[in-house]
Design an enzyme around this catalytic site. Structure first.
Site, short mmCIF file in Angstrom:
data_model
loop_
_atom_site.label_atom_id
_atom_site.label_comp_id
_atom_site.label_asym_id
_atom_site.label_seq_id
_atom_site.Cartn_x
_atom_site.Cartn_y
_atom_site.Cartn_z
N ARG A 19 0.82 -1.22 0.00
CA ARG A 19 0.00 0.00 0.00
C ARG A 19 0.86 1.27 0.00
O ARG A 19 0.62 2.18 -0.81
CB ARG A 19 -0.97 -0.02 1.18
CG ARG A 19 -2.12 -1.01 1.01
CD ARG A 19 -3.02 -1.01 2.22
NE ARG A 19 -2.30 -1.43 3.43
CZ ARG A 19 -2.80 -1.40 4.66
NH1 ARG A 19 -4.03 -0.94 4.85
NH2 ARG A 19 -2.10 -1.81 5.68
N ASN A 37 -6.33 -2.50 1.63
CA ASN A 37 -6.29 -3.95 1.79
C ASN A 37 -7.70 -4.48 1.99
O ASN A 37 -8.53 -3.82 2.64
CB ASN A 37 -5.48 -4.35 3.03
CG ASN A 37 -4.00 -4.44 2.77
OD1 ASN A 37 -3.55 -4.40 1.63
ND2 ASN A 37 -3.23 -4.55 3.84
#
Length: 742
Positions: A19, A37
């Protein structure tokens, strides 16, 4: 012109800094949107100029973080929102888990610099980590992989760590195990005052046995240069002969003990940090009791900050072996460590970060330019073995009895478990059943098909047969070995599969183990095998290899051989069992053939661990000996290989005064020769030109090298194992791919 796309990334993309990588990439390219996520992996939406979006999608593959494994990137164009800025969004709840979880990874170079920097607030902090390294699988309770889903949930972030965690420019941005001395786990040497690392080093120098809590469980450590300490550890652990592994401070120290080629260097220094089996150099400062009579040494270098601190302070090699009594699983729970290791360890170096699932060290060796896994566990698990054909149904494969692993499979992923061990006691069975439950939850697998070994008394088989609402598929042991080798190499077959091991339940109810199979993933034909002989006393013959020498030699003229003299008191009684067929099951096992020759040559009449006689026979063999024995091959549609010829030839040389190392080598060469000649005859009948080698006997490096050379010289393509073990640790993968075709 502005475009917006929805992106989904699958693979090992959680807990590896994906990320923050996406965030930094999007900001660099001037893209707007978000990333997050969920249970399926990483999702993102990006909006901007088409060329920038295209560059973004390419970089997802080419610039991914070091620990990431990108399996697939799916892209869908959606309506532009005119959004400004880019952000990381919270993980949503619910859905079907499809993401992959990273294995534990060795401390990265950046964290090592911080560890040794007196000006850094994590100076000498033994739990330092970042998005590119540290604990993963051993601390994960569930997915998506966020801090509340790990055993770090009980350590609230301090303001400094909180700031790093939320700073996109920081290396610890969204690093779930992030911590520091102010807010993270604490190290303790129980009942010993002072600095835990310095005090542990003093204890080791003084000859003490210290239990050290690692990533996946407790290790037992002693000074590898002190014979008294190594011998003391053997006695307390009830590990009479099996070699210990050692940890050395760095690659330079490894080179002082062993031959380290380029492959070995990559294995020792990579992120997985397994134990690497390497040829020993003469004169290494290792006590004789560490690896008695073994030409190789299992070596590893530090893979946690704690290990780095210990090894830098200690300076030399230490024994670092699983914290257990022999035949029990590794201890990993703090509340049980004192009870189970109290009679072994003099002190306990521990900490308060919980280990969620026990994981032993992996073992690998270099073989012909690549790593060959001997035990697949820490550093590899739970990253899947990717297969080349999708599973049409979700599968659980329960593995074998010895060196057990299980395998859960769906799509193109086979999630081979960590090393469970021998399913022979309650603790190991509990590790097996809880491990299946954990993997099924992590990867959202609800098995529709359950594969098991044909042996009715294996605990793994009994477990499978107690399950309800699933289709059961019994898989013959040696077919599973060959299927495992096929899956390891991305093949379907057919192949001529040579499966050599100690024990496997045959379809005829006898004990197989010296098998030649015409096999693919759908089925097999037993086209050749070693001639069966009795196992006098059943399992007693496994523990006492001299009984197999008796079985192969017969009772006509054993008197001139020392193997008879050493066991004269029991020889006639055991011979009577064999003659009458009482408690003497028939076996074609190649492992028992090696046992017979080992006993004949005086190498080993009784064993302390599985495979010991064959291992020691390999160790004494003269690698420069080129002579070999010849075994007869008879039969028509099914060939029979007469292993007794090899034993009798060895006995003849022994009587003639030939040196034992030469005889041992000639036997190995004879096995390689008869494998090749058998495969040549089978090639004529089947037109199959590819041979797959599997089974624990092919962990014998001398035999493997000679067999591969001989087969290759005779025009065969030869498949060997690399990603999963050739021994029973790879059985579950073979069972899974077979059941996937059922």
């Amino acid at each position: 012109m502005v475009v917006r796309v929805s992106v989904r990334v699958g693979g090992v993309v959680q807990g590896v800094g994906f990320r923050p990588f996406v965030y930094a990439l999007a900001v660099r390219l001037g893209l707007n949107g978000h990333v997050g996520n969920d249970v399926a992996g990483v999702f993102a939406e990006v909006e901007g100029q088409p060329s920038a979006v295209e560059e973004f999608l390419i970089a997802l593959h080419e610039e991914a973080p070091p620990l990431a494994v990108v399996d697939e990137v799916s892209v869908r164009e959606i309506a532009s929102l005119g959004e400004t800025g880019f952000r990381i969004v919270p993980s949503p709840d619910g859905g079907h888990a499809a993401t992959l979880v990273s294995a534990d990874s060795a401390t990265c170079e950046d964290c090592l610099r911080d560890l040794h920097d007196p000006g850094d607030r994590r100076y000498r902090y033994p739990f330092i980590n970042c998005t590119n390294c540290g604990p993963r699988f051993t601390i994960v309770r569930s997915v998506p992989y966020d801090r509340p889903s790990t055993t770090m949930a009980s350590f609230p972030l301090c303001p400094d760590c909180e700031r790093e965690y939320h700073d996109p420019a920081d290396r610890r941005f969204h690093a779930q195990p992030v911590c520091c001395p102010a807010c993270g786990p604490r190290l303790e040497l129980t009942d010993v005052p002072g600095d835990p690392v310095e005090s542990t080093v003093e204890l080791l120098h003084g000859g003490a046995v210290v239990a050290i809590k690692g990533l996946g469980g407790y290790h037992l450590a002693v000074d590898a240069g002190q014979e008294a300490a190594a011998s003391r550890l053997r006695g307390r652990k009830h590990r009479e002969d099996k070699p210990f592994a050692v940890m050395v401070p760095d690659l330079a120290a490894a080179r002082e003990l062993c031959e380290v080629d380029e492959v070995a260097e990559r294995m020792l220094g990579g992120r997985r940090r397994p134990i690497v089996l390497l040829p020993r150099l003469d004169g290494g400062a290792i006590a004789p009791s560490v690896a008695p009579g073994n030409r190789r040494l299992g070596v590893m270098v530090p893979y946690t900050p704690l290990h780095h601190l210990l090894m830098e302070a200690f300076g030399g090699p230490i024994v670092l072996t699983s914290g257990n009594v022999s035949d029990e699983p590794i201890v990993y729970r703090d509340e049980e460590v004192r009870a189970r290791l109290a009679g072994i360890a003099d002190a306990f170096l521990t900490h308060d970060r919980e280990i969620h699932i026990r994981t032993d060290d992996s073992i690998v060796r270099p073989f012909r330019g690549r790593a060959q896994v001997q035990r697949r566990s820490r550093g590899y698990v739970p990253e899947p073995v990717t297969v080349h054909r999708e599973f049409s149904r979700q599968v659980l494969a329960c593995g074998a009895e010895l060196k057990n692993t299980f395998c859960l499979a769906k799509d193109k992923h086979a999630f081979l478990s960590h090393h469970i061990g021998d399913l022979e006691n309650f603790e190991t069975l509990e590790s097996f059943t809880s491990g299946i439950e954990h993997f099924a939850g992590l990867f959202d697998i609800k098995p529709e098909v359950v594969a098991h070994d044909l042996h009715p008394e294996y605990l793994s088989t009994k477990y499978a047969k107690e399950l309800t609402g699933v289709e059961l598929v019994g898989v013959q042991h040696h077919h599973a070995h060959i299927a495992s080798c096929l899956a390891d190499n991305g093949r379907d077959g057919p192949v001529l599969g040579v499966a050599f091991d100690g024990t496997g339940y045959g379809t005829d109810g006898t004990i197989w183990g010296g098998e030649f199979l015409l096999a693919n993933l759908s089925g097999f034909d037993r086209v050749a095998h070693f001639a069966p002989v009795p196992m006098p006393g059943g399992t007693a013959a496994i523990k006492q290899p001299w009984r197999m020498a008796l079985s192969y030699l017969g009772t006509d003229d054993p008197v001139a051989l020392d193997v008879f003299r050493r066991n004269e008191g029991a020889w006639e009684t055991v011979a009577s069992l064999a003659r009458k067929g009482l408690n003497s099951p028939m076996t074609s096992s190649a492992g028992r053939l090696f046992d017979a020759v080992a006993a004949l040559l005086g190498v080993r009449d009784a064993v302390n661990y599985e495979g010991q006689a064959a291992i020691e026979l390999e160790q004494i063999a003269d690698p420069g000996e080129e002579g070999g024995y010849r075994a007869e091959i008879t039969g028509g549609e099914r060939l029979v290989v007469h292993g007794r010829d090899l034993v009798l030839a060895a006995a003849g040389d022994l009587r003639a005064g030939v040196a034992v190392p030469a005889i041992a080598a000639r036997f190995h060469n004879g096995v390689a020769d008869v494998v090749t000649r058998t495969c040549r005859r089978l090639r004529e009948a089947t037109q199959v030109t590819t041979v797959a080698l599997s089974g624990g006997v092919f962990q014998n490096l001398l035999l493997l090298e000679r067999t591969v050379d001989a087969l290759t010289d005779n025009g065969f393509e030869v498949l060997t194992h690399s990603r999963v073990p050739a021994n029973d640790g790879g059985i579950s993968l073979g069972q899974a791919v077979i059941a996937g075709r059922a």
